[in-house]
Write a protein that holds these residues in place. Structure first.
Motif, PDB file in Angstrom:
ATOM      1  N   GLU A  80     -88.356  -5.085  -8.281  1.00 52.78           N
ATOM      2  CA  GLU A  80     -87.397  -6.035  -8.840  1.00 52.78           C
ATOM      3  C   GLU A  80     -87.549  -6.210 -10.352  1.00 52.78           C
ATOM      4  N   LEU A  81     -88.611  -5.693 -10.923  1.00 49.92           N
ATOM      5  CA  LEU A  81     -88.954  -5.987 -12.317  1.00 49.92           C
ATOM      6  C   LEU A  81     -87.832  -5.640 -13.303  1.00 49.92           C
ATOM      7  N   VAL A  82     -87.169  -4.521 -13.116  1.00 46.28           N
ATOM      8  CA  VAL A  82     -86.101  -4.129 -14.036  1.00 46.28           C
ATOM      9  C   VAL A  82     -84.955  -5.132 -13.978  1.00 46.28           C
ATOM     10  N   ASP A  83     -84.555  -5.511 -12.777  1.00 47.13           N
ATOM     11  CA  ASP A  83     -83.479  -6.494 -12.634  1.00 47.13           C
ATOM     12  C   ASP A  83     -83.874  -7.835 -13.245  1.00 47.13           C
ATOM     13  N   LEU A  84     -85.111  -8.252 -13.043  1.00 45.31           N
ATOM     14  CA  LEU A  84     -85.582  -9.520 -13.606  1.00 45.31           C
ATOM     15  C   LEU A  84     -85.580  -9.472 -15.136  1.00 45.31           C
ATOM     16  N   ARG A  85     -85.981  -8.339 -15.709  1.00 49.41           N
ATOM     17  CA  ARG A  85     -85.964  -8.193 -17.173  1.00 49.41           C
ATOM     18  C   ARG A  85     -84.541  -8.273 -17.704  1.00 49.41           C
ATOM     19  N   ARG A  86     -83.613  -7.633 -17.025  1.00 47.20           N
ATOM     20  CA  ARG A  86     -82.213  -7.676 -17.466  1.00 47.20           C
ATOM     21  C   ARG A  86     -81.651  -9.095 -17.395  1.00 47.20           C
TER      22      ARG A  86
END
Length: 175
Positions: A80-86
């Motif tokens: 989920e990290l990429v989505d959370l960063r976005r």
């Protein structure tokens, strides 16, 4: 007919989502904190409000006067990290004045063996995830404490920040 060998793949355990928040004015932080809670759920960990000087900007050009690490009750899957960063980038864009960010968000996750943060630029020690987002390992666990890597930024080597991440690790290990 002989059986085929297959590697035993396991899903890693959930991680603890955190956001490192840099800011100058308390009112901007509290406003962003409300938005973060609405976006990501209940905040159940927050470091002391003591100022750490200076707090370097992720994007260069400005040092902030204050810094906090917050964490959320909901465990996350590491992918989920990429989505959370976005989603954090979108919040930053909405929280600026005259083209200058009032609050900077630096998200990542803590797991039992280390801590990972996100980055927007390539570097020798970063791993490309996808969508323009890189992962960067900040700490590894050794001798009952997190230890910084050689490439860990100086700011994240400070004793106050290390204590905060070790506290987060305790929460993860007790879950």
């Amino acid at each position: 007919m002989s059986a085929k060998w297959k590697a035993p793949l396991k899903e890693p355990p959930a991680a603890r989502f955190y956001i490192a928040v840099a800011f100058d004015e308390d009112e901007h932080y509290h406003d962003m904190k409300k938005k973060l809670a609405a976006e990501f759920g209940k905040i159940d960990f927050e470091t002391n409000p003591d100022p750490l000087l200076p707090v370097p900007s992720l994007y260069g050009g400005h040092d902030y006067r204050k810094f906090r690490v917050i964490s959320f009750e909901r465990p996350i899957a590491r992918e989920e990290l990429v989505d959370l960063r976005r989603r954090c980038l979108a919040l930053e864009v909405r929280h600026q004045k005259n083209g200058r960010l009032l609050v900077e968000l630096d998200p990542g996750y803590v797991h039992i063996y280390g801590a990972v943060r996100t980055a927007l630029e390539e570097d020798f020690h970063r791993i490309y995830l996808y969508g323009g987002i890189y992962g960067e390992s900040l700490y590894y666990f050794e001798k009952m404490s997190y230890r910084p890597w050689l490439h860990t930024p100086d700011f994240f080597r400070s004793p106050e920040i290390l204590v905060a991440f070790n506290d987060l690790r305790l929460i993860v290990s007790q879950a």
